[in-house]
Design an enzyme around this catalytic site. Structure first.
Site, PDB file in Angstrom:
ATOM      1  N   HIS A  84       0.820  -1.207   0.000  1.00 31.27           N
ATOM      2  CA  HIS A  84       0.000   0.000   0.000  1.00 31.27           C
ATOM      3  C   HIS A  84       0.858   1.262   0.000  1.00 31.27           C
ATOM      4  O   HIS A  84       0.617   2.201  -0.779  1.00 31.27           O
ATOM      5  CB  HIS A  84      -0.923  -0.001   1.231  1.00 31.27           C
ATOM      6  CG  HIS A  84      -1.725   1.257   1.370  1.00 31.27           C
ATOM      7  ND1 HIS A  84      -1.290   2.336   2.113  1.00 31.27           N
ATOM      8  CD2 HIS A  84      -2.909   1.626   0.821  1.00 31.27           C
ATOM      9  CE1 HIS A  84      -2.182   3.308   2.029  1.00 31.27           C
ATOM     10  NE2 HIS A  84      -3.174   2.899   1.254  1.00 31.27           N
TER      11      HIS A  84
ATOM     12  N   CYS B 162      34.885   3.347 -25.442  1.00 31.26           N
ATOM     13  CA  CYS B 162      34.120   3.215 -24.205  1.00 31.26           C
ATOM     14  C   CYS B 162      34.868   3.799 -23.025  1.00 31.26           C
ATOM     15  O   CYS B 162      34.463   3.620 -21.879  1.00 31.26           O
ATOM     16  CB  CYS B 162      33.779   1.747 -23.935  1.00 31.26           C
ATOM     17  SG  CYS B 162      35.225   0.684 -23.745  1.00 31.26           S
TER      18      CYS B 162
ATOM     19  N   GLU C 107      43.285  -1.190 -26.156  1.00 32.64           N
ATOM     20  CA  GLU C 107      43.775  -0.363 -25.053  1.00 32.64           C
ATOM     21  C   GLU C 107      45.273  -0.541 -24.803  1.00 32.64           C
ATOM     22  O   GLU C 107      45.827   0.058 -23.881  1.00 32.64           O
ATOM     23  CB  GLU C 107      42.992  -0.692 -23.778  1.00 32.64           C
ATOM     24  CG  GLU C 107      43.015  -2.159 -23.403  1.00 32.64           C
ATOM     25  CD  GLU C 107      42.035  -2.496 -22.283  1.00 32.64           C
ATOM     26  OE1 GLU C 107      41.591  -1.566 -21.572  1.00 32.64           O
ATOM     27  OE2 GLU C 107      41.718  -3.678 -22.117  1.00 32.64           O
TER      28      GLU C 107
ATOM     29  N   ARG D 132      31.772  -6.768 -21.459  1.00 35.23           N
ATOM     30  CA  ARG D 132      33.200  -7.045 -21.271  1.00 35.23           C
ATOM     31  C   ARG D 132      33.373  -8.154 -20.240  1.00 35.23           C
ATOM     32  O   ARG D 132      32.820  -8.079 -19.138  1.00 35.23           O
ATOM     33  CB  ARG D 132      33.915  -5.774 -20.801  1.00 35.23           C
ATOM     34  CG  ARG D 132      35.426  -5.936 -20.684  1.00 35.23           C
ATOM     35  CD  ARG D 132      36.087  -4.618 -20.299  1.00 35.23           C
ATOM     36  NE  ARG D 132      35.731  -4.214 -18.946  1.00 35.23           N
ATOM     37  CZ  ARG D 132      36.022  -3.014 -18.428  1.00 35.23           C
ATOM     38  NH1 ARG D 132      36.655  -2.114 -19.168  1.00 35.23           N
ATOM     39  NH2 ARG D 132      35.673  -2.723 -17.191  1.00 35.23           N
TER      40      ARG D 132
ATOM     41  N   ARG E  21      29.807  -3.579 -17.805  1.00 32.45           N
ATOM     42  CA  ARG E  21      30.897  -4.058 -16.946  1.00 32.45           C
ATOM     43  C   ARG E  21      30.421  -5.222 -16.078  1.00 32.45           C
ATOM     44  O   ARG E  21      29.495  -5.084 -15.294  1.00 32.45           O
ATOM     45  CB  ARG E  21      31.392  -2.929 -16.054  1.00 32.45           C
ATOM     46  CG  ARG E  21      31.910  -1.700 -16.804  1.00 32.45           C
ATOM     47  CD  ARG E  21      32.428  -0.665 -15.807  1.00 32.45           C
ATOM     48  NE  ARG E  21      32.817   0.564 -16.444  1.00 32.45           N
ATOM     49  CZ  ARG E  21      32.018   1.620 -16.591  1.00 32.45           C
ATOM     50  NH1 ARG E  21      30.767   1.565 -16.150  1.00 32.45           N
ATOM     51  NH2 ARG E  21      32.455   2.719 -17.168  1.00 32.45           N
TER      52      ARG E  21
ATOM     53  N   GLY F  33      39.662   1.621 -25.311  1.00 31.07           N
ATOM     54  CA  GLY F  33      39.661   1.964 -23.894  1.00 31.07           C
ATOM     55  C   GLY F  33      40.647   3.088 -23.669  1.00 31.07           C
ATOM     56  O   GLY F  33      41.848   2.845 -23.488  1.00 31.07           O
ATOM     57  N   SER F  34      40.156   4.313 -23.705  1.00 31.87           N
ATOM     58  CA  SER F  34      41.067   5.470 -23.715  1.00 31.87           C
ATOM     59  C   SER F  34      41.827   5.618 -22.402  1.00 31.87           C
ATOM     60  O   SER F  34      42.921   6.197 -22.389  1.00 31.87           O
ATOM     61  CB  SER F  34      40.294   6.754 -24.025  1.00 31.87           C
ATOM     62  OG  SER F  34      39.263   6.975 -23.079  1.00 31.87           O
TER      63      SER F  34
ATOM     64  N   ASP G 109      43.266   3.159 -20.331  1.00 29.44           N
ATOM     65  CA  ASP G 109      44.494   2.369 -20.348  1.00 29.44           C
ATOM     66  C   ASP G 109      45.363   2.710 -21.547  1.00 29.44           C
ATOM     67  O   ASP G 109      46.598   2.676 -21.456  1.00 29.44           O
ATOM     68  CB  ASP G 109      44.157   0.875 -20.347  1.00 29.44           C
ATOM     69  CG  ASP G 109      43.828   0.374 -18.944  1.00 29.44           C
ATOM     70  OD1 ASP G 109      43.985   1.155 -17.987  1.00 29.44           O
ATOM     71  OD2 ASP G 109      43.411  -0.782 -18.809  1.00 29.44           O
TER      72      ASP G 109
END
Length: 817
Positions: free
Chosen positions: A441, A772, A701, A599, A531, A722-723, A725
């Site tokens: 409720h 990503c 990466e 991933r 992830r 993967g910018s 790493d």
């Protein structure tokens, strides 16, 4: 399932019962609300049109509203009712209660005329002939204005359960008629502008579903918190359903994905175990059976009240009911339904259905985002209702006698709520209860009012009673949180009407299944990075190798905790596969059929060691970022079995759940032979690249991924840059080091050149290119650079999707892409 909109699924009407005041369920439908009320009209609609499609509805009949009117007319009761009710004032509580009691006494005292009484008993005897001499019935009130699209009278009148014998059936009918004038019914009509004498009461008499011996609950053909329409949401607990409806119990919750169900897949998408501390059963009372709550045995509390097969049966019912009403109305009609399992015959029955009137009515073009901008101490947690945040001073209300003390704008804290509490709930900033699930409720009313509620906290009244100001947050997923003090938050209102889609795919980075349905409402082209780590860390909590080899864990306490985590599944491996597949499956279902790139696990060794039992299976490394992570783990003897569990979960998502929009991605793949080993291992675990359309991507990466992109392109279907790493490894900078972190910059010319080479290399090889990493979310100039390069997709954090989308549209218009 059969097409429920055709006549082939309909039952045959009775022709052997000419009656003035009785209508059997197969004789009535949703157009008969003025005759038999909303509840009975709905039961008749389902029984008549859906029984042939496999939806079980208890058989029964309605005593028409005309019987109510004629009963009062013959008793000369109308004038006396007017004398009592005309001018009734809600603000004078004592006089209000006195008048309501007098009205009930007038109706009950009118008695049921002999001809009406005989028709009721004749029909009851026929129903007993159908089901056998041991038949007990439910005698249910059904107001003639009940369950309308603009107002629901549900729960305002009385129902009497497990009734047997002529005298008790007639007495229950008299009490149902009188219940049209309960205090809450009169109050509800005043609040909603209904004339007391324009609303009549019909009664439904039907086979009693003995859920007191089994379970019952509520289900919706959409997600109640977000309005997401591609799921069936089912709640359930042991015993009679009143505890679930009124919020006296924290129920089990289940989700089933409708699009894949319609394609023939049969899997529970997601589940949450409720505490189910009490259950309502029958006890002998003065007027037949009454009810009482008893403690639920511990063994029952710790298992689900429905099997997977039963959940899927109910989902099939819900889909059939929604389809029928949608076809009948000529528009999508999400439904609010009640179900019950009979502990005698073991069957599942639908016992109520009405159009859902809250989540389905929200505008699809207005997006409202609530977000905490500060931090605070979490005092209690529970189930989140809605997605909003509110703050105010706590006011603990122990019972209805203290309701007049409540002040507008306060946070209502209570054990639970009932319809009598609704007047003050309308003025509350938020609601917090000890008991209840997301269909109780308190949850239903809070949802209707558009205020946040945290239900099922367990000890909210004890912890919060004297704390003063709190902030109630339902914007952080399924778990609602109550913070000490007023924590800063912001609200963004965005009109999505007419917003164009860019040529560049704008995707979303996401790891938390709890917010998947809400996040999917943001305009997007799918998930570029799902992830796995969040689900492992928050839901599984244990190291996969510790689950497979608990004998290697030397701590008794940790072994016991591993056993506790996995107690609901056949074995620890099944626990890991189910939890991971349901988490990823929820994200995939939220965005279905758009692509969702998942991933595989990318914990570093120190992060794996932090999982339950992890320290017995992980090495100690000086620089885990460059160590035992990503692809290197997957075929290594120290983790190969754990990777096998990950693969089994992903295979279940695609083949058992039917979510073939999932693509898989391998992180931190250093060398070509490593890629070959991983791809071969995946195929051995049922994830063969190309089979059933499976695509496998690789994270781009590591500089070697760019240098050898032509070779990696022979092994993978796409690249996701993967910018983070890639920047670290291109510049040789540890972004977590305070001494050199200032040198970490994704906008460095060398990093941008690596990205250019990756995008062009992917295009040269006919492979998908995406990004990503964090850079496009943080830096508009990086997003602009990527669009100019012609990258296929940009995946962003949810909070930057709309602003970056607008920027991308501007860049595309300027560059002519």
């Amino acid at each position: 399932m059969d097409d429920v909109g055709t006549l082939e699924g309909e039952t045959t009407e009775r022709t052997d019962m000419a009656s003035t005041y009785i209508r059997w369920f197969e004789e009535i439908g949703i157009d008969d609300v003025p005759l038999v009320g909303g509840k009975n009209a709905s039961l008749g609609e389902m029984y008549r049109h859906l029984s042939g499609a496999g939806v079980l509805v208890p058989h029964g009949f309605a005593v028409t509203a005309q019987a109510y009117r004629d009963m009062l007319e013959r008793a000369g009761a109308w004038e006396r009712l007017h004398a009592v009710l005309d001018g009734i004032d809600k603000s004078d509580l004592d006089d209000f209660a006195r008048r309501a009691r007098q009205a009930r006494e007038i109706v009950y005292g009118a008695g049921i005329p002999d001809d009406i009484r005989q028709e009721i008993l004749d029909a009851y005897h026929r129903l007993r002939d159908e089901y056998g001499p041991d038949l007990s019935v439910a005698v249910r009130s059904s107001a003639t204005a009940e369950d309308l699209p603009t107002a629901s009278f549900a729960g305002q009148q009385e129902t009497y359960l497990n009734i047997q014998g002529d005298d008790l059936v007639i007495d229950a009918c008299r009490r149902c008629f009188a219940s049209l004038f309960t205090d809450r019914s009169i109050s509800y009509r005043i609040d909603n502008g209904f004339d007391h004498f324009s609303v009549a009461l019909s009664i439904g008499i039907m086979k009693m579903v003995r859920s007191d011996l089994a379970s019952s609950g509520v289900m919706f053909s959409l997600d109640t918190e977000t309005g997401f329409r591609d799921v069936v949401f089912i709640t359930g607990s042991y015993g009679l359903g009143e505890n679930v409806v009124q919020g006296a119990v924290d129920p089990d919750e289940f989700y089933v994905h409708k699009p894949t169900y319609d394609k023939g897949y049969r899997a529970v998408l997601r589940r949450m175990l409720g505490s189910k501390k009490i259950k309502m059963i029958f006890a002998r009372g003065r007027h037949g059976e009454t009810t009482r709550n008893v403690p639920t045995p511990r063994a029952d509390r710790e298992r689900y009240c429905l099997s997977d097969d039963e959940v899927l049966t109910l989902a099939g019912y819900a889909i059939a009911v929604e389809r029928h009403y949608s076809e009948r109305n000529g528009r999508p009609t999400p439904m609010d339904m009640e179900w019950a399992k009979d502990g005698v015959d073991g069957k599942l029955y639908m016992v109520q259905a009405r159009p859902e009137t809250v989540a389905s009515q929200r505008s699809g073009t207005i997006l409202e985002e609530y977000r905490l901008t500060g931090h605070g101490e979490v005092l209690v947690t529970g189930r989140a209702v809605g997605t909003k945040i509110a703050a105010g001073n706590v006011h603990f209300i122990a019972d209805v006698h203290h309701l007049p003390e409540f002040q507008p704008g306060e946070v209502l804290v209570a054990d639970t709520t009932t319809p009598d509490w609704e007047p003050i709930m309308k003025t509350a900033a938020a609601v917090v209860t000890n008991r209840g699930g997301r269909t109780c409720h308190a949850a239903i009313v809070s949802r209707e009012l558009g205020i946040p509620a945290v239900v099922g906290t367990g000890n909210g009244t004890e912890i919060l009673a004297d704390v003063g100001d709190v902030t109630v947050s339902c914007a952080e997923g399924d778990e609602g949180k109550v913070y000490r003090g007023k924590v800063p938050f912001e609200v963004r209102t965005i009109d999505l009407a007419g917003m164009q889609r860019p040529e560049t795919d704008v995707m979303i980075n996401l790891g938390n299944p709890d917010i998947a349905f809400a996040t999917a409402m943001i305009p997007n082209d799918g998930v570029g990075l799902a992830r796995m780590e969040f689900i492992i860390n928050e839901h599984i909590k244990a190291h996969p190798m510790a689950l497979l080899h608990p004998e290697k864990v030397t701590s008794t306490h940790v072994r016991e905790e591993l056993e506790r985590l996995t107690r609901h599944d056949a074995d620890p491996a099944a626990f890991f596969v189910r939890e991971l597949s349901e988490g990823i499956g929820t994200i995939a279902a939220a965005f279905y059929p758009k692509p969702v790139v998942v991933r595989m696990s990318d914990f570093k060794s120190n992060e794996y060691a932090g999982l339950l039992g992890g320290r017995w299976f992980e090495p100690e490394e000086d620089n885990p970022m460059l160590g035992f992570r990503g692809a290197a783990r997957y075929t290594h003897p120290a983790y190969a079995e754990g990777f096998g569990l990950e693969c089994a979960a992903m295979a279940r998502v695609r083949t058992v759940m039917g979510l073939d929009n999932v693509r898989l991605m391998i992180p931190f793949c250093r060398r070509l032979d490593e890629a070959d080993r991983v791809i071969a291992a995946m195929a051995d675990h049922g994830l063969e690249r190309g089979k059933d359309g499976l695509e496998i991507y690789v994270m781009c990466e590591i500089p070697n991924n760019v240098i050898l992109i032509d070779e990696f392109a022979k092994r993978f279907d796409g690249f996701s840059i993967g910018s983070n790493d890639l920047t670290q490894l291109t510049l040789g900078v540890d972004r977590d080091s305070e001494i050199v972190a200032f040198d970490f910059d994704e906008r460095d010319l060398g990093v941008l050149e690596m990205i250019r080479l990756a995008v062009e290399g992917a295009r040269r090889n006919g492979r998908h290119s995406g990004i990503c990493g964090q850079a496009p979310s943080d830096y508009p100039e990086v997003a602009e650079y990527l669009v100019e390069l012609g990258i296929d997709s940009i995946s962003l954090n949810p909070d930057s999707v709309l602003s970056t989308t607008r920027h991308i549209l501007e860049v595309e218009e300027r560059t002519g892409r």
